[in-house]
Scaffold this active site. Structure first.
Site, PDB file in Angstrom:
ATOM      1  N   TYR A 228       3.687   4.863  11.322  1.00 38.73           N
ATOM      2  CA  TYR A 228       3.715   4.219  11.707  1.00 38.73           C
ATOM      3  C   TYR A 228       4.925   2.919  10.644  1.00 38.73           C
ATOM      4  CZ  TYR A 228       0.021   3.090   8.198  1.00 38.73           C
ATOM      5  OH  TYR A 228      -1.068   3.257   7.448  1.00 38.73           O
TER       6      TYR A 228
ATOM      7  N   HIS B  55      -3.791   3.942   4.902  1.00 35.88           N
ATOM      8  CA  HIS B  55      -5.001   2.865   4.483  1.00 35.88           C
ATOM      9  C   HIS B  55      -6.540   3.553   4.099  1.00 35.88           C
ATOM     10  CE1 HIS B  55      -7.401   0.483   6.007  1.00 35.88           C
ATOM     11  NE2 HIS B  55      -9.095   0.894   6.541  1.00 35.88           N
TER      12      HIS B  55
ATOM     13  N   ARG C 118       0.964  -1.249   0.318  1.00 28.43           N
ATOM     14  CA  ARG C 118       0.257  -0.023   0.087  1.00 28.43           C
ATOM     15  C   ARG C 118       0.845   1.395   0.406  1.00 28.43           C
ATOM     16  NH1 ARG C 118      -2.671   0.834   5.545  1.00 28.43           N
ATOM     17  NH2 ARG C 118      -0.979   2.636   5.579  1.00 28.43           N
TER      18      ARG C 118
END
Length: 392
Positions: free
Chosen positions: A288, A279, A275
């Protein structure tokens, strides 16, 4: 207590950007390679078509992200970096196959002719899904993580019971493909779908786009083994494919769908991809994950590798690529203008989509709502006639 997990994942399972074993037919450098079990049966024109599909999908995706940032969409779930997984699998579908998506399969929707603006309607909050699942064979987006795998399995079980598998004919045989993310594999719904699909030999392909991150949780926190190996515990085959290789994805998905249509049951495909963006637009991936991980995957960009192949091994020239770029810009402008022109929905219509035959108490509630709504219009008309202001 340490947050570090012991390494119980078994051989070949990645930690960070390490290389893994998977089916690959087109390298990141754009070179064709052979695989003993899978082969791409298309020609260079088909590969050029994949490039066009992926580029247009990415352009719509980019425009939708911009629209959200400008306040025109409430949310957007980007598929940036996952175009090969979606286009390769979408173009493998047969004329009777059906799709049960998550909320990110914009590229698959494109291959089945779903208007991108219909996808934007959902994220703009003016529709719950305005395309016809029967006509497009593309079911409505499912926000509840993993729930669509149960829907897909039930539909596939129905196909088997209706005798729509095992004829050896594309005009008679049908299959289902259910999409899910790596995070969904931690949901009970997915395990239940695997149990029923295996027990009833359902004609379904579970297509997992392992993009490495379930929102902010890395895949190694979710599974001690590669995801495709989970299929063996349920009694059906699993395969891992390079999810950034449209040719390999097409070959693997085609074989799995044919297996399903023939009556041989389910398959789990793990499309190993990444990705590239957040998200959703409400997420900040810089909180993160490390920048060097992203840079590692940029070198495996699914669109760039197909372009490299076309430039090096076909007579595709700069003018062709420029024409696709221009088409993409025109598509984005069209999507933007039609999105901004979408009318607000009539909230009274909500009462019409609860039951096939609206019961008395809902008809009464609708009448109460309409009277309330119309009171504002009447107050506004009175204020306009008298030249006074109305505080809503």
């Amino acid at each position: 207590m340490s947050d570090t997990l012991p390494d119980h994942r078994g051989p070949g399972f990645p930690s960070g950007p390490a290389e893994v074993d998977l089916v690959q037919l087109l390298t990141p450098e754009g070179e064709r390679v052979d695989h003993p079990d899978y082969a791409f049966d298309g020609d260079d024109a088909a590969i050029a078509g994949f490039y066009r599909d992926m580029l247009l999908t990415r352009r719509v995706d980019t425009e939708a992200t911009a629209l959200q940032r400008q306040g025109e969409l409430g949310l957007w779930a980007s598929c940036l970096g996952q175009e090969a997984a979606q286009i390769g699998s979408g173009r493998a579908l047969g004329p009777l196959d059906s799709v049960f998506p998550t909320y990110r399969e914009h590229g698959v929707a494109w291959t089945l002719g779903v208007d991108p603006v219909n996808l934007l309607k959902l994220f703009r909050g003016v529709s719950h899904g305005s395309w016809d699942p029967i006509d497009t064979r593309f079911n409505l987006y499912t926000i509840v993580i993993g729930a669509q795998t149960l829907h897909a399995t039930g539909y596939a079980m129905g196909l088997e019971r209706d005798g729509l598998v095992g004829h050896g004919s594309p005009e008679k045989d049908a299959a289902v493909i259910g999409y899910l993310g790596d995070g969904a594999t931690s949901q009970g719904d997915v395990s239940e779908a695997f149990v029923f699909a295996s027990s009833y030999n359902a004609p379904i392909v579970f297509f997992c786009q392992n993009n490495q991150w379930a929102i902010s949780e890395p895949i190694e926190r979710q599974s001690r083994i590669p995801l495709y190996q989970r299929a063996a515990g349920f009694g059906f085959p699993g395969v891992r494919v390079d999810g950034n290789d449209a040719l390999a994805v097409h070959a693997v998905t085609s074989k799995a769908l044919e297996r399903a249509r023939s009556g041989s049951g389910p398959t789990l495909i793990e499309a190993y991809t990444y990705r590239m963006g957040a998200h959703t637009t409400s997420d900040d991936p810089t909180k993160y994950r490390l920048a060097d991980e992203l840079e590692h995957w940029r070198l495996k960009d699914p669109i760039a590798r197909v372009r490299a192949y076309l430039e090096r091994h076909t007579d595709t020239g700069p003018d062709w690529f420029a024409a696709i770029d221009a088409e993409a810009d025109e598509l984005a402008a069209d999507v933007r203008s039609r999105c901004l022109a979408l009318p607000d929905p009539d909230l009274a219509g909500l009462f019409d989509v609860v039951y096939a035959d609206t019961p008395v108490h809902l008809r009464e509630q609708r009448a109460e709502y309409e009277a309330y709504r119309d009171s504002f219009t009447e107050a506004g008309q009175d204020a306009a006639a008298t030249g006074t202001e109305v505080a809503w």
